[in-house]
Design an enzyme around this catalytic site. Structure first.
Site, short mmCIF file in Angstrom:
data_model
loop_
_atom_site.label_atom_id
_atom_site.label_comp_id
_atom_site.label_asym_id
_atom_site.label_seq_id
_atom_site.Cartn_x
_atom_site.Cartn_y
_atom_site.Cartn_z
N PHE A 44 11.96 7.05 4.04
CA PHE A 44 11.90 5.59 4.04
C PHE A 44 10.93 5.04 3.01
CE2 PHE A 44 12.53 7.09 8.46
CZ PHE A 44 13.86 6.70 8.61
N GLY A 51 4.56 8.70 -0.13
CA GLY A 51 3.42 8.00 -0.68
C GLY A 51 2.17 8.49 0.03
N ASP A 52 1.10 7.69 -0.02
CA ASP A 52 -0.16 8.12 0.58
C ASP A 52 -0.18 7.98 2.10
OD1 ASP A 52 -1.24 8.75 -1.90
OD2 ASP A 52 -1.92 6.70 -2.23
N GLY A 87 -1.83 1.51 3.28
CA GLY A 87 -0.59 0.82 3.60
C GLY A 87 -0.23 0.77 5.06
N GLU A 88 -0.98 1.45 5.92
CA GLU A 88 -0.70 1.44 7.34
C GLU A 88 -1.73 0.56 8.03
OE1 GLU A 88 2.05 2.77 8.22
OE2 GLU A 88 2.39 3.82 6.34
#
Length: 435
Positions: A144, A200-201, A395-396
């Site tokens: 995703f 990603g990270d 990003g979370e």
């Protein structure tokens, strides 16, 4: 240092040549071997062509014997500097002058027959094994992330390299946010030499948090973790490759893992995910045009807001095109705090344009600090005291203030308002990295 040479008449991809195999003793040998794996040299008959050299450590993925042939599976810079390949990964291939390594097989047909081919193959395999390369890897693929082509990147660019290197892989796709953390918290780590995040990270953060939730976390944290860029903010992969002056690309990230070398604006922009990494720049511009500022303070050297943003980093790159913290180092025991104070929109736009090379930190509106510990007391939006902000890790979201929740949004892991303290645990994790 013990070293061994073997010379033989061969045909290399059909051309007559004389080849020399040079191998060194493995690390820890009684005579103090160098453990660089040695090299393979050859010059085609006639001497018109330059001598070719393959470093077993830096150029060779694996080797295979087929009858009287030795197939050397290499990962080399193309002889034709114009040769290029295209990756689905966002930003892959940037830097390095456009010259990227690529897969190539060299077939050595031994004039002395099958026994000679088997002997050369065994010696090269022994040298490669002495380098301590991983043999079994658990791979988490995020389908995703970024442009949602993680599975495609894995099948087209990652899996073939691991197969050529003879690495046994177990691949699992993540199905939802937090899935990687759940997997890492219960994975039988004794079965693997390392964990690889194709993402990603965000998935990397989940894996580390999952390991830290284990009862055996102190031992579990010793397992090397690799990251291959397939998301939007590929800051860790970019930082690792940049630190070794390597071109940022999926194959280079994979090869760093194969070699086994180790060293100790995201949240609200989800609706722009289709843009890939370009959404960082686009969304930052949107935020400048609709600028928000927050009250807050950071201790023990106290700084009072309003702040536009507070960005805490322990690697230089936040994404492949954003050098957020130019002074950051992987294991110096510090976090790099980039604090942007209230400033005119034109100056903030100028800051955004300088993030590609890290020169934004020279702005008078930016405070750049290296800290071992930081305590953040999040505040409310200056122009709307009833609205809070968002705190995220790669990003979370971990905390959202009042007025920032969308429809059907789950509760975050932390409350927004109480002070949040961050402390550096130096060299706690082990990462695969390029040389």
């Amino acid at each position: 240092m013990g070293d061994h040479r073997a010379t033989a008449k061969v045909r290399v991809n059909g051309a007559p040549a004389e080849a020399t195999l040079f191998c060194t003793d493995p690390p820890g040998a009684a005579n103090g071997g160098g453990g660089d794996g040695g090299e393979l040299r050859w010059r085609c008959a006639g001497g018109a062509a330059a001598e070719r050299v393959l470093s077993l450590d830096a150029d060779v993925l694996g080797v295979e014997a087929r009858g009287k042939e030795v197939i050397v599976k290499a990962f080399v810079l193309p002889a034709d500097a114009a040769a290029r390949s295209v990756s689905c990964a966002a930003g892959a291939g940037k830097g390095g002058g456009g010259r990227r390594r690529r897969r190539r097989d060299y077939v050595f047909e031994m004039a002395a027959g099958e026994d000679a081919a088997a002997a050369w193959c065994d010696r090269m395999r022994g040298s490669l094994d002495s380098l301590g390369r991983p043999k079994r890897l658990f791979i988490l693929v995020n389908p995703f992330g970024g442009k949602k082509c993680g599975k495609k990147i894995y099948e087209a660019e990652i899996k073939p390299l691991f197969e050529a290197a003879g690495v046994n892989v177990t691949m699992q796709e993540t199905r939802y946010q937090g899935h990687a953390r759940e997997v890492a918290s219960s994975l039988d780590l004794a079965r693997y030499d390392g964990i690889v995040c194709v993402s990603g990270d965000g998935v990397l953060v989940e894996v580390v948090n999952g390991i830290l939730q284990r009862m055996d976390w102190e031992e579990a944290m010793k397992i090397p973790i690799g990251v291959v860029p397939a998301g939007t903010g590929n800051g860790m992969a970019k930082s690792l490759l940049h630190s070794a002056s390597k071109t940022y690309s999926v194959p280079n990230a994979v090869f760093a893992i194969i070699r086994g070398l180790v060293a100790d604006i995201d949240i609200e922009s989800e609706k722009y995910r289709w843009m890939g990494s370009a959404r960082f720049d686009f969304y930052a511009l949107v935020r400048i045009m609709n600028l928000r500022k927050y009250y807050g303070s950071s201790e023990w050297r106290s700084l009072d807001g309003p702040f536009v943003s507070i960005w805490i980093n322990n690697v230089q790159w936040a994404a492949e095109s954003i050098m957020a913290a130019p002074g950051a180092k992987f294991s110096d025991g510090y976090m790099d705090a980039v604090i942007v104070r209230d400033c005119p929109k034109a100056d903030l736009l100028a800051l955004l344009m300088k993030m590609g090379d890290g020169s934004h930190v020279k702005s008078p509106y930016v405070t750049y600090l290296k800290v071992r510990c930081l305590r953040l007391s999040p505040g409310q939006l200056v122009e709307n005291p009833k609205r809070g902000g968002i705190i995220d890790v790669d990003g979370e979201a971990i905390a959202r203030g009042e007025g920032t929740y969308g429809k059907n949004q789950k509760q975050d892991v932390m409350g927004y308002g109480p002070s949040i303290q961050m402390t550096v645990h130096r060299a706690l994790a082990t990462m695969y990295c390029p040389k």
